[in-house]
Design an enzyme around this catalytic site. Structure first.
Site: not given
Ligand code: A2P
Length: 256
Positions: A48, A53, A230, A232-233
């Site tokens: 996305d 951006y 990335i 983990e999510n």
């Molecule tokens: P980073 O890019 O340094 O990993 P959203 O998806 O709601 O916009 O959130 C993005 C924010 O959450 C970014 O600051 C990202 O940091 C952080 N983030 C993304 N995934 C994780 C995770 N699994 N654990 C902790 N922080 C995360």
């Protein structure tokens, strides 16, 4: 990982992978390029981005360099919120597709119903004008689906009353809802209530937040520049109990 390959089906039968990789606030250049490559390596097949951006060129390059067939990757981009006339919309689409250099776009969205410096202002007529260009682009096969972002029900109703193609993505009535910033741009990560639920499943707050959206049939767009996050999510093949989903609903309505 099924969560990454499972799809939602839009109202025009186009399928869209259930988790998208969000790129808002990732700077253009190596950060976007490396993050998108890491996401594709981790199995994400939905990216996305948006003209606003400023990182479409790096997204496009990462996708091309990945060697993954173009048709296996779903690309969303967006027409800037400030564009509210037909000529501007045509120009924005050409700019985005040139930067991406990936051929057809999979989903093209109106970024917001109003310019970011005038949130809430009335651009109903302008949005209709822009949407008619979106319909042309869709009919011409330049984008496989079209939708809106940040539109509330009133914004959506005034659009659908005056145009023919009902948005394929946003909210309500068979329109797929996408959730950008599913971690509230990181603010959710310290939430103690979510942490308590996460602990029961041996999962992280991020995983529970993303899984919650999937169970609500909302398409999450988590963003990270950290390769381990990335991965983990997208590792969200577990099931929250109905009780825990209700507990999370309650947090939502509490204004968290
Ligand atoms: P980073 O890019 O340094 O990993 P959203 O998806 O709601 O916009 O959130 C993005 C924010 O959450 C970014 O600051 C990202 O940091 C952080 N983030 C993304 N995934 C994780 C995770 N699994 N654990 C902790 N922080 C995360």
């Amino acid at each position: 990982m099924p969560a990454l390959t499972d799809t939602f089906t839009l109202s025009n039968d186009v399928t869209i992978p259930k988790i998208g990789f969000g790129t808002w606030q990732i700077p253009d250049g190596p950060e976007t390029y490396d993050s998108v490559r890491a996401a594709l390596d981790a199995g994400y097949r939905h990216i996305d981005t948006a003209r606003a951006y400023g990182n479409e060129a790096s997204v496009g390059r990462a996708v091309r360099d990945s060697g993954i067939p173009r048709e296996e990757i779903f690309i969303t981009t967006k027409c800037p919120a400030e564009v509210k006339d037909a000529a501007g919309a045509r120009h924005a689409f050409e700019r985005s597709t040139a930067k991406l250099d990936l051929g057809t776009v999979d989903l093209y969205l109106i970024h917001a119903p109003w310019p970011w410096n005038a949130i809430g202002s009335d651009h109903r007529a302008g949005n209709i004008e822009v949407w008619k260009v979106f319909e042309e682009l869709y009919e011409a096969g330049r984008t496989r689906s079209i939708g809106v972002s940040n539109f509330d029900v009133d914004d959506l109703e005034s659009l659908t009353a005056a145009t023919s193609v009902v948005p394929h993505a946003n909210q309500d009535r068979g329109i797929l809802v996408e959730g950008y910033s599913p971690l509230a741009t990181g603010r959710l990560l310290g939430d103690r209530d979510i942490a308590a639920i996460a602990e029961k499943y041996g999962r992280s707050v991020a995983q529970v937040s993303i899984r919650y959206l999937l169970q609500k049939d909302v398409l999450p767009l988590p963003k990270s520049t950290t390769p381990s996050r990335i991965v983990e999510n997208a590792d969200v093949d577990f099931e929250l109990t109905p009780e825990d989903v209700s507990a999370l609903d309650a947090l939502n309505s509490g204004g968290h």
